[in-house]
Design an enzyme around this catalytic site. Structure first.
Site, PDB file in Angstrom:
ATOM      1  N   GLY A  31       0.804  -1.206   0.000  1.00 33.33           N
ATOM      2  CA  GLY A  31       0.000   0.000   0.000  1.00 33.33           C
ATOM      3  C   GLY A  31       0.839   1.258   0.000  1.00 33.33           C
ATOM      4  N   HIS A  34       2.764   4.720  -5.132  1.00 39.23           N
ATOM      5  CA  HIS A  34       3.315   5.890  -5.808  1.00 39.23           C
ATOM      6  C   HIS A  34       3.622   5.508  -7.256  1.00 39.23           C
ATOM      7  CE1 HIS A  34       7.065   3.750  -5.166  1.00 39.23           C
ATOM      8  NE2 HIS A  34       6.874   3.793  -3.854  1.00 39.23           N
ATOM      9  N   HIS A  37       5.200   2.076  -7.948  1.00 36.36           N
ATOM     10  CA  HIS A  37       4.247   0.971  -8.001  1.00 36.36           C
ATOM     11  C   HIS A  37       3.450   0.999  -9.301  1.00 36.36           C
ATOM     12  CE1 HIS A  37       4.643   1.480  -3.506  1.00 36.36           C
ATOM     13  NE2 HIS A  37       4.818   0.175  -3.611  1.00 36.36           N
ATOM     14  N   GLN A  61       6.792  -9.028   8.524  1.00 28.56           N
ATOM     15  CA  GLN A  61       8.109  -8.620   8.033  1.00 28.56           C
ATOM     16  C   GLN A  61       8.645  -7.381   8.730  1.00 28.56           C
ATOM     17  OE1 GLN A  61       6.389  -8.079   3.980  1.00 28.56           O
ATOM     18  NE2 GLN A  61       7.758  -6.319   3.840  1.00 28.56           N
ATOM     19  N   GLU A 148      13.147  -2.913  -8.406  1.00 26.66           N
ATOM     20  CA  GLU A 148      14.566  -3.104  -8.085  1.00 26.66           C
ATOM     21  C   GLU A 148      15.038  -2.244  -6.919  1.00 26.66           C
ATOM     22  OE1 GLU A 148      16.703  -2.544 -11.729  1.00 26.66           O
ATOM     23  OE2 GLU A 148      16.411  -4.632 -12.348  1.00 26.66           O
ATOM     24  N   GLN A 153      15.674  -7.976  -1.792  1.00 25.83           N
ATOM     25  CA  GLN A 153      14.440  -8.743  -1.665  1.00 25.83           C
ATOM     26  C   GLN A 153      14.200  -9.602  -2.907  1.00 25.83           C
ATOM     27  OE1 GLN A 153      10.573  -7.091   0.007  1.00 25.83           O
ATOM     28  NE2 GLN A 153      10.120  -7.024  -2.176  1.00 25.83           N
ATOM     29  N   SER A 187       9.528   5.786  -2.742  1.00 23.50           N
ATOM     30  CA  SER A 187       9.263   4.848  -1.664  1.00 23.50           C
ATOM     31  C   SER A 187       8.053   5.329  -0.888  1.00 23.50           C
ATOM     32  CB  SER A 187      10.469   4.753  -0.726  1.00 23.50           C
ATOM     33  OG  SER A 187      10.143   4.048   0.454  1.00 23.50           O
ATOM     34  N   ARG A 189       7.780   5.215   2.147  1.00 22.79           N
ATOM     35  CA  ARG A 189       8.302   5.883   3.345  1.00 22.79           C
ATOM     36  C   ARG A 189       8.594   7.358   3.104  1.00 22.79           C
ATOM     37  NH1 ARG A 189       9.986   1.907   7.102  1.00 22.79           N
ATOM     38  NH2 ARG A 189       9.943  -0.189   6.195  1.00 22.79           N
TER      39      ARG A 189
END
Length: 283
Positions: A31, A34, A37, A61, A148, A153, A187, A189
């Site tokens: 969720g 941006h 995504h 996680q 990327e 991950q 991100s 964040r």
């Protein structure tokens, strides 16, 4: 576009799609979407008949409860963006739907899952593998799309699909980092940054970019030291780690080999907000 909360409802929809031999793409997200995504969703829409975007803030996680609580939650806006990109389904389940019982499965894929983020955030990649494997079992996509920016991950997830026996069923599609005009990697964040913090955050990528030319005439150790020093010299930024690693094994290197990547995590601001990025030096 349909927004679905229940696993059985989504699976019934996808069963009908498969009967018509339609290909299915999956874009897993937490969720707070941006343009980064959006680029994943658009690529899936382009390459598949059906696109499913999961919006699920996965608690397993997060090794820092405060980090989980601070994470942005913007489902309504997320759905608008996803629909504008042309996706067919949003899968937005509750925690209880994804984990009807506590998930005690343990995944460890050294060295990819044990270095850098794996070392700094114990249990993080185990949680990633728990939720991604659940989504793969639920959706059974032909292709799954990952950005990327979360470079380590992707390496872990490639190990995961092999481990769970889905390597021949699911293609992992790696999509380029999308950056703002000033270079900051997009991100979720970033929404948490104050105006002042947002102004200094692009200095991370600036230091990484400048170090590529520096690396042509300096050693791995000198390059690493320069990046750390340059970023730590900026008030409000503090490097948690910067590692220069083999692009396949993710283990540290001492010489400039065929495929070398620099991976960094920086704390930005007073909260602080944890930002990650990487850059390719060779390969």
């Amino acid at each position: 576009m349909k927004v679905i909360e229940k696993i059985v409802e989504l699976q019934n929809e996808l069963f009908s799609c498969r009967k018509e031999n339609k290909t299915i793409g999956l874009v897993p997200t937490m969720g707070a979407l941006h343009d980064g995504h959006a680029s994943l969703v658009k690529q899936s829409v382009k390459e598949n008949d059906i696109t499913v975007v999961s919006v699920f803030l996965n608690p397993t996680q997060f090794n820092d409860k405060g980090d989980l609580e601070r994470y942005p939650r913007t489902l309504e806006a997320d759905c608008k963006l996803i629909e504008a990109c042309g996706a067919d389904y949003v899968f937005a389940p509750s925690v209880e739907e994804v984990y009807p019982q506590p998930d005690n499965r343990q995944y460890e894929f050294p060295p990819q899952s044990t270095v850098m983020e794996g070392a700094k955030r114990p249990g993080h990649f185990n949680g990633v593998c728990q939720v991604v494997s659940r989504l793969f079992y639920i959706v059974h996509p032909d292709k799954a799309y990952f950005g990327e920016k979360d470079w380590q991950q992707i390496a872990v997830i490639k190990r995961l699909v092999d481990f769970i026996g889905m390597k021949d069923e699911i293609t992992i599609v790696e999509c380029p980092i999308i950056r703002d005009a000033d270079g900051l990697a997009m991100s979720s964040r970033n929404m948490l940054l104050t105006t002042a913090e947002r102004a200094i955050a692009p200095k991370i990528y600036e230091a990484l970019s400048q170090s590529v030319a520096f690396s042509k005439t300096h050693t791995v150790a000198e390059t690493r030291e320069k990046v750390i020093a340059d970023i730590n010299a900026i008030d409000g930024l503090e490097v948690e780690y910067f590692e220069i690693v083999d692009g396949n094994t993710l283990l540290e290197v001492n010489t400039w080999e065929a495929y070398v990547v620099g991976c960094i995590t920086v704390y930005c601001g007073h909260t602080p907000i944890r930002l990650i990025d990487h850059i390719k030096y060779r390969g």
